[in-house]
Design a protein around this motif. Sequence first.
Motif, PDB file in Angstrom:
ATOM      1  N   ILE A  74      44.976  38.513  31.048  1.00 31.32           N
ATOM      2  CA  ILE A  74      44.376  38.754  32.269  1.00 31.32           C
ATOM      3  C   ILE A  74      43.359  37.492  32.803  1.00 31.32           C
ATOM      4  O   ILE A  74      43.508  37.364  33.860  1.00 31.32           O
ATOM      5  N   ARG A  75      42.498  37.137  31.738  1.00 32.23           N
ATOM      6  CA  ARG A  75      41.570  35.985  32.055  1.00 32.23           C
ATOM      7  C   ARG A  75      42.226  34.888  32.704  1.00 32.23           C
ATOM      8  O   ARG A  75      41.981  34.534  33.659  1.00 32.23           O
ATOM      9  N   GLU A  76      43.402  34.499  31.880  1.00 31.91           N
ATOM     10  CA  GLU A  76      44.127  33.269  32.307  1.00 31.91           C
ATOM     11  C   GLU A  76      44.630  33.505  33.730  1.00 31.91           C
ATOM     12  O   GLU A  76      44.539  32.760  34.538  1.00 31.91           O
ATOM     13  N   PHE A  77      45.296  34.843  34.015  1.00 31.09           N
ATOM     14  CA  PHE A  77      45.900  35.008  35.158  1.00 31.09           C
ATOM     15  C   PHE A  77      44.773  34.807  36.334  1.00 31.09           C
ATOM     16  O   PHE A  77      44.939  34.234  37.343  1.00 31.09           O
ATOM     17  N   VAL A  78      43.691  35.579  36.100  1.00 36.40           N
ATOM     18  CA  VAL A  78      42.399  35.549  36.912  1.00 36.40           C
ATOM     19  C   VAL A  78      41.977  33.942  37.242  1.00 36.40           C
ATOM     20  O   VAL A  78      41.684  33.717  38.293  1.00 36.40           O
ATOM     21  N   ILE A  79      42.032  33.116  36.256  1.00 35.28           N
ATOM     22  CA  ILE A  79      41.649  31.733  36.392  1.00 35.28           C
ATOM     23  C   ILE A  79      42.373  30.934  37.271  1.00 35.28           C
ATOM     24  O   ILE A  79      42.196  30.200  38.192  1.00 35.28           O
ATOM     25  N   GLY A  80      44.077  31.394  37.086  1.00 37.65           N
ATOM     26  CA  GLY A  80      44.799  30.747  37.899  1.00 37.65           C
ATOM     27  C   GLY A  80      44.744  31.087  39.285  1.00 37.65           C
ATOM     28  O   GLY A  80      45.123  30.279  40.001  1.00 37.65           O
ATOM     29  N   LEU A  81      44.202  32.019  39.752  1.00 40.92           N
ATOM     30  CA  LEU A  81      44.013  32.670  41.137  1.00 40.92           C
ATOM     31  C   LEU A  81      42.800  31.466  41.774  1.00 40.92           C
ATOM     32  O   LEU A  81      42.848  31.584  42.870  1.00 40.92           O
ATOM     33  N   GLU A  82      42.160  31.135  40.849  1.00 36.13           N
ATOM     34  CA  GLU A  82      41.022  30.273  41.493  1.00 36.13           C
ATOM     35  C   GLU A  82      40.310  30.680  42.548  1.00 36.13           C
ATOM     36  O   GLU A  82      40.202  30.419  43.551  1.00 36.13           O
ATOM     37  N   LEU A  83      39.662  31.886  41.963  1.00 38.62           N
ATOM     38  CA  LEU A  83      38.694  32.569  43.064  1.00 38.62           C
ATOM     39  C   LEU A  83      37.227  32.069  42.967  1.00 38.62           C
ATOM     40  O   LEU A  83      36.840  31.632  41.940  1.00 38.62           O
ATOM     41  N   SER A  84      36.667  32.481  44.011  1.00 37.18           N
ATOM     42  CA  SER A  84      35.244  32.138  43.968  1.00 37.18           C
ATOM     43  C   SER A  84      34.529  33.412  43.448  1.00 37.18           C
ATOM     44  O   SER A  84      35.134  34.318  43.448  1.00 37.18           O
ATOM     45  N   PRO A  85      33.390  33.417  42.994  1.00 39.75           N
ATOM     46  CA  PRO A  85      32.550  34.619  42.394  1.00 39.75           C
ATOM     47  C   PRO A  85      32.732  35.803  43.707  1.00 39.75           C
ATOM     48  O   PRO A  85      32.893  36.992  43.183  1.00 39.75           O
ATOM     49  N   ILE A  86      32.531  35.379  44.840  1.00 36.72           N
ATOM     50  CA  ILE A  86      32.453  36.415  45.749  1.00 36.72           C
ATOM     51  C   ILE A  86      33.620  37.013  45.907  1.00 36.72           C
ATOM     52  O   ILE A  86      33.890  38.296  46.063  1.00 36.72           O
ATOM     53  N   MET A  87      34.766  36.173  45.959  1.00 40.35           N
ATOM     54  CA  MET A  87      36.045  36.738  46.134  1.00 40.35           C
ATOM     55  C   MET A  87      36.514  37.605  45.096  1.00 40.35           C
ATOM     56  O   MET A  87      37.180  38.539  45.139  1.00 40.35           O
ATOM     57  N   PHE A  88      36.302  37.158  43.561  1.00 42.76           N
ATOM     58  CA  PHE A  88      36.304  37.955  42.507  1.00 42.76           C
ATOM     59  C   PHE A  88      35.475  39.437  42.721  1.00 42.76           C
ATOM     60  O   PHE A  88      36.290  40.251  42.284  1.00 42.76           O
ATOM     61  N   LEU A  89      34.385  39.277  42.997  1.00 46.99           N
ATOM     62  CA  LEU A  89      33.673  40.667  43.023  1.00 46.99           C
ATOM     63  C   LEU A  89      34.306  41.487  44.250  1.00 46.99           C
ATOM     64  O   LEU A  89      34.516  42.714  43.832  1.00 46.99           O
ATOM     65  N   ILE A  90      34.882  41.038  45.376  1.00 48.07           N
ATOM     66  CA  ILE A  90      35.331  41.730  46.332  1.00 48.07           C
ATOM     67  C   ILE A  90      36.632  42.397  45.803  1.00 48.07           C
ATOM     68  O   ILE A  90      37.071  43.528  45.838  1.00 48.07           O
ATOM     69  N   LEU A  91      37.567  41.430  45.138  1.00 48.88           N
ATOM     70  CA  LEU A  91      38.720  42.056  44.766  1.00 48.88           C
ATOM     71  C   LEU A  91      38.851  42.926  43.502  1.00 48.88           C
ATOM     72  O   LEU A  91      39.214  44.021  43.644  1.00 48.88           O
ATOM     73  N   ALA A  92      37.751  42.919  42.692  1.00 50.06           N
ATOM     74  CA  ALA A  92      37.620  43.664  41.605  1.00 50.06           C
ATOM     75  C   ALA A  92      36.860  45.033  42.223  1.00 50.06           C
ATOM     76  O   ALA A  92      37.626  46.041  41.746  1.00 50.06           O
ATOM     77  N   GLN A  93      36.052  44.849  43.135  1.00 49.34           N
ATOM     78  CA  GLN A  93      35.716  46.320  43.902  1.00 49.34           C
ATOM     79  C   GLN A  93      36.779  46.980  44.396  1.00 49.34           C
ATOM     80  O   GLN A  93      37.056  48.249  44.573  1.00 49.34           O
ATOM     81  N   LEU A  94      37.614  46.073  45.185  1.00 50.04           N
ATOM     82  CA  LEU A  94      38.923  46.684  46.176  1.00 50.04           C
ATOM     83  C   LEU A  94      39.670  47.547  45.066  1.00 50.04           C
ATOM     84  O   LEU A  94      40.254  48.675  45.314  1.00 50.04           O
ATOM     85  N   ILE A  95      39.944  46.864  43.760  1.00 47.53           N
ATOM     86  CA  ILE A  95      40.789  47.416  42.820  1.00 47.53           C
ATOM     87  C   ILE A  95      40.365  48.714  42.351  1.00 47.53           C
ATOM     88  O   ILE A  95      40.854  49.913  42.469  1.00 47.53           O
ATOM     89  N   ILE A  96      38.974  48.865  42.124  1.00 49.58           N
ATOM     90  CA  ILE A  96      38.245  50.019  41.469  1.00 49.58           C
ATOM     91  C   ILE A  96      38.107  51.044  42.700  1.00 49.58           C
ATOM     92  O   ILE A  96      38.528  52.229  42.498  1.00 49.58           O
ATOM     93  N   PHE A  97      38.129  50.721  44.023  1.00 51.49           N
ATOM     94  CA  PHE A  97      38.111  51.683  45.232  1.00 51.49           C
ATOM     95  C   PHE A  97      39.405  52.233  45.028  1.00 51.49           C
ATOM     96  O   PHE A  97      39.684  53.443  45.405  1.00 51.49           O
ATOM     97  N   PHE A  98      40.698  51.370  44.887  1.00 55.42           N
ATOM     98  CA  PHE A  98      41.896  51.794  44.909  1.00 55.42           C
ATOM     99  C   PHE A  98      42.039  52.972  43.796  1.00 55.42           C
ATOM    100  O   PHE A  98      42.964  54.048  43.695  1.00 55.42           O
TER     101      PHE A  98
END
Lengths: 611, 203
Positions: free
Chosen positions: A483-507
Amino acid sequence: MTDPQVAVLMLFIFILTIMLGFPICFTLMGMAVFFGYYAYYDAERQTSIFDNPIFDLLTNQTYSVVSSDILTAVPLFLFMGYIIERANILDRLFHSLHVSARNIPGSMAVAALATCALFATATGIIGAVVTLMGLLALPAMLKARYDTSFSAGVICAGGCLGILIPPSIMLIVYAATTNVSIGRLYAGALLPGILLASLYILYVIGRATLNPSLAPKPREEDVSDISALDSAILLATSFLPLAILIFSVLGAILPGLATPTEAASMGVLGGLVLAISYRLAGIRDGTVIPDWHDRRPTRFDGLLYALGLAGAATLGLALAYLVLRAVSAALFGLTPPSGPGFLLQPGVGVLVTLALALAFGTGGRGLPGFRWLRIKSPSLRPAVIFAGEGLVLGAAIGLIYVVAFGVFGMGRYFDDHALNPYGFEIALYVSLLGFFAWRVVDKDRLQESVYLTARTSAMVCWLFVGSWTFASVFSYLGGHEVIREFVIGLELSPIMFLILAQLIIFFLGWPLEWSEIIIIFVPIFLPMLPLFGVDPLFFGILVALNLQTSFLTPPMAMAAYYLKGVAPPEVQLIQIFKGVMPFLSMVLVAMVILYLFPQLALWLPTVFYGR
Amino acid sequence: MLQFIQIVDRISSWAGKAFAWCILLITFVIGYEVLVRYALNDPTSFAYDLSYMMYGTLFMMAGAYTLSRDGHVRADVLYRLWKPTTQAKVELTLYFLFFFPGILALIFAGFDYARASWTYLEVSSASPADVPIFQLKSVIPAAASLLFLQGIAQVLRCWICIRTGAWPPHTKDVEELEVTLLEDEEELLPGEGREARPKDAEL
């Protein structure tokens, strides 16, 4: 298939399986055993088919849940919540807040919101707050011609604040999952919680001012003319005790004065005191019929009555002395004497009690100056007699202790156990209080609280048993790295990561409840937090804010369903959802504010605990 | 069969309820600790160990009781839309697939774990008072055995449901306030509020 692929497969099968609706803790346990057996399988080393490290792992993880000192606070806070929930405090609280807020636009909505928030904070149980308020406040608001959606939204949103504002059980569970200290989390959640609550209140006042038809001013005949003194008394007997209880629990945890477990036990005792006081008040007013209403008087009643009153007075004096000493030490820097105070010295307390009992008089005639202290209500007299019985019992226990340890030297048989100089006093007062409480408390309600506490703790903690084993197998197989490598591969900025994580938790919050999300899914995000430099504490507060929505969004909007269940029949589910929407956007606003100003969550913990 | 279920339910809830009173003991033990530590400056050496022991026993032994009251959390978005017979069939399969392997592993491994601890009468390393913890480790196989028994009863429940098309009713017990209030409301207004029960809500 390589091990990490198996791990990802395991996660996928798990997510598919929980949707089948089987109790999640057992799904986790069963899958952990199967996949763990595969992961640790080593044909050369095992002697029989039952010889596999997964079984040791399972018991070890179970035992670490069983002996977790963080989770010990969970049943205690639950118990405190159930006791307060059943103490008949809510209608009084709502009434008093409504009376004091009557000059604000939308006063009833503001009062309902504040009641929900305070009660939910003290109990931590959402369903109960929303249903109770749906029975109590919603009809009152509709009668005052408030808009249906608006009123329903206020109650649902207010009731959910309890999982965010500390002391909340969700944050303890998050602490146990992530090893962030409970104190830090509570300190971090305090300001965001207050922020969200004030956003709600501002929204309510703003809407009511802009559009008075939503929350019309009370008509002349609906305004109850209550004097300022009466409304102050109402506040002091409903709002104040709850607020003091919450603040003292927090005030003990935050500066590190007491562990969360200790503070929670004190909270339980405080809740019991609250419940007993309300019951006594109800008995005095005649609204509650005590179980001693057909008690026959006995010959010793007068004596026991005087003893009970005197014992309580002595104990009160001793406690007042302790408090006074602590206050003077804190405020004026006086060094207190090392002893605990003369009323707790051997024998002194008993002498004072006897002297006071003589002053109160045994047969009804006492010293004239003390008569006003007597309790006037005849239905309360037996309660004092019970205290007297407790005092006599305590004196007997104390005497046995002193004789056994002081005279016969029983301390020899215990390691390093000398005669405790305060033993007699402790026995006396504890027995006085304990016997009194046992006779006066509503035993049916206490029993209900005890059983429900056991069931809810079992629900939360068995989830940990399954989850910790599952997580160990998952990380042994290398799932976290994939999962870590997958997320690194996405090349997210910290803000984008936070938003993505919160979206997943929201869903995830749509079909799942907070306990599953925190215990099972948050650990998957945890190893990624350092990659993006996100503080787990900050992440936890965001999750707590986010999970507010999990009670309010369909299809599993429990708050809305509970409200619909008790609301008058003309209230429709769609109206409730419509009313909740603005509050959902307030949650979003609060999250954006928190993204922009992380210091809101991070500042208080550094004040209390440093970096 | 129904009689067997009732007997097992009674055993589980008896055990769960008996150990539920631990919560009062925890409160008193810690209350006493706070008193002697902060007021009399003389802390005890056993309160810490005693508190987590009673918490552990409390929640482990309540596991079967919770299962008998259907209190373990489930994601029932799809589940509650199904017919009772479908629910029972899925549940029956999953009991054999997940529940029994996990619980049996816990019984046997837990038994070995506790036996090892009994052989040298293990004590807690957290305090100098040598507080024994082997009895706490025995709670694991004990609670798992209770769960196993309750699991059989739950399987029989599923079986009855598949045969008759309806879940066998539960005996009366304490419920969360919101559940009791919803039930009261339904008695008051027959037909109304039905669709709002979370169990059969649509949307």
